[in-house]
Write a protein that holds these residues in place. Sequence first.
Motif, PDB file in Angstrom:
ATOM      1  N   GLN A  60       1.383  -1.655  -0.111  1.00  0.00           N
ATOM      2  CA  GLN A  60      -0.177   0.203   0.074  1.00  0.00           C
ATOM      3  C   GLN A  60       0.740   0.916  -0.569  1.00  0.00           C
ATOM      4  N   GLY A  61       1.005   1.808  -0.789  1.00  0.00           N
ATOM      5  CA  GLY A  61       1.058   3.859  -0.711  1.00  0.00           C
ATOM      6  C   GLY A  61       0.052   4.344  -1.084  1.00  0.00           C
ATOM      7  N   GLY A  62       1.136   5.783  -1.328  1.00  0.00           N
ATOM      8  CA  GLY A  62       0.334   7.194  -1.679  1.00  0.00           C
ATOM      9  C   GLY A  62      -1.187   6.728  -2.509  1.00  0.00           C
ATOM     10  N   GLN A  63      -0.550   6.355  -3.548  1.00  0.00           N
ATOM     11  CA  GLN A  63      -1.835   6.087  -4.231  1.00  0.00           C
ATOM     12  C   GLN A  63      -2.659   5.426  -4.965  1.00  0.00           C
ATOM     13  N   GLY A  64      -2.508   4.696  -3.654  1.00  0.00           N
ATOM     14  CA  GLY A  64      -3.385   3.209  -3.677  1.00  0.00           C
ATOM     15  C   GLY A  64      -2.923   2.304  -3.447  1.00  0.00           C
ATOM     16  N   THR A  65      -3.812   0.902  -3.299  1.00  0.00           N
ATOM     17  CA  THR A  65      -3.128  -0.397  -3.093  1.00  0.00           C
ATOM     18  C   THR A  65      -3.366  -1.413  -4.261  1.00  0.00           C
ATOM     19  N   VAL A  66      -2.067  -2.298  -3.986  1.00  0.00           N
ATOM     20  CA  VAL A  66      -1.666  -3.707  -4.918  1.00  0.00           C
ATOM     21  C   VAL A  66      -1.844  -4.647  -4.687  1.00  0.00           C
ATOM     22  N   TYR A  67      -2.703  -5.481  -5.243  1.00  0.00           N
ATOM     23  CA  TYR A  67      -3.347  -6.581  -5.584  1.00  0.00           C
ATOM     24  C   TYR A  67      -2.792  -8.004  -5.865  1.00  0.00           C
ATOM     25  N   LYS A  68      -2.233  -8.521  -5.597  1.00  0.00           N
ATOM     26  CA  LYS A  68      -1.923  -9.527  -6.411  1.00  0.00           C
ATOM     27  C   LYS A  68      -3.160 -10.791  -6.781  1.00  0.00           C
ATOM     28  N   GLY A  69      -2.596 -11.039  -8.200  1.00  0.00           N
ATOM     29  CA  GLY A  69      -4.092 -11.556  -8.814  1.00  0.00           C
ATOM     30  C   GLY A  69      -4.249 -12.879 -10.273  1.00  0.00           C
ATOM     31  N   MET A  70      -4.554 -13.395 -10.034  1.00  0.00           N
ATOM     32  CA  MET A  70      -4.542 -14.621 -11.419  1.00  0.00           C
ATOM     33  C   MET A  70      -5.729 -13.937 -12.335  1.00  0.00           C
ATOM     34  N   LEU A  71      -5.664 -13.510 -13.964  1.00  0.00           N
ATOM     35  CA  LEU A  71      -6.255 -14.259 -15.065  1.00  0.00           C
ATOM     36  C   LEU A  71      -6.917 -15.451 -14.988  1.00  0.00           C
TER      37      LEU A  71
END
Length: 376
Positions: A60-71
């Motif tokens: 998580q940072g100032g611009q948003g949250t990063v999630y791990k995903g599988m397409l």
Amino acid sequence: MIKRRNKIKLKEKYFKQNGGLLLKQQLTTFDGSVDTRKLFNSKELDKATDHFNIDRILGQGGQGTVYKGMLADGRIVAVKKSKAVDKAKLQEFINEVVILSQINHRNVVKLLGCCLETEVPLLVYEFIQNGTLFHYLHDQNENLPFTWDMRLRIAIEIAGALSYLHSSASIPIYHRDIKTSNILLDDKYRAKVADFGTSRSIPIDDTHLTTKVQGTLGYFDPDYFQSNQFTDKSDIYSFGVVLVELLTGQKPIFSTMTEEGRSLASYFINSMEENKVCDILDAQVKLGKEEEIMVMANLAIRCLNLQGKQRPTMREVAMELERIRTLEKNNSVQPGAGNLVYWDQELFEAWDGSTSTGSTFNSTSTPSTDTKPLLF
């Protein structure tokens, strides 16, 4: 049917609100069609991240949250969910998509696409396994020594990517936020330059970008601060700080009681002037070859020159780092860069004072998880 219709209307509203029409226009290919591979729908990303499960959060940072995903096709991706978007942030979002869509380089993080059907925009990147260079430099793992050879290779990879952006891309691109927290490391610990939200494409005939002064404390180009003109040499100053971090293992701003608010750049230059640079080198760096280390140290000094015009180009920096690889074969140092260039001491001390944590400048940017971006 009413619920379905309302849902479609809501997606259309979000698409327009998130700059979808402008983005579609800018992503239109030369034959007049939109590259739909870059536009994901909300349903597939919701499924990919298990409904944005907190257990999938990578950071998580100032611009948003990063999630791990599988397409659905089995690809592992990183999905960045932006925070509430105002007009300024929306422009950064669109800018990042457009710029990364133009770049194809092995040491630049690959943007797979985006989704504009949700309340806040979503960006989909290739998944980079090993986090940030900042983490590996400042939270070192004893089971994985961050050796001199690794540091040199990473410096060469970053320099190669920036040289490509400055002089080999179809339109020159200035990154404008080079720092170790924006350098990712893949499964083989190869560098990937990331976060192009504040980057800009520069017309070939232009030499600078006149803009509101923006940057990150510790990496900030003093020449840009004085002139409001961001040039390719401003990226080079920031890269010089990254080189010093690689050499010393220190953070860009000191936080000890005796060195509170002092920039790593100024501390490094003083150490070079007093021939005490060996005292501040990281323990792993000291295990490397002295001549190689000193070539990189001299190069860092040139990148940190107070006068932007006196700094080397990114292509010259990349070539100089590549030359270090030949030193072992040649058994001699051929810097090819001329003499050391130091800052004028009075200007140097004045700048060092202006970057302290007690600065009277106001910060309106959102801080990241490591260092705090400043918008002066």
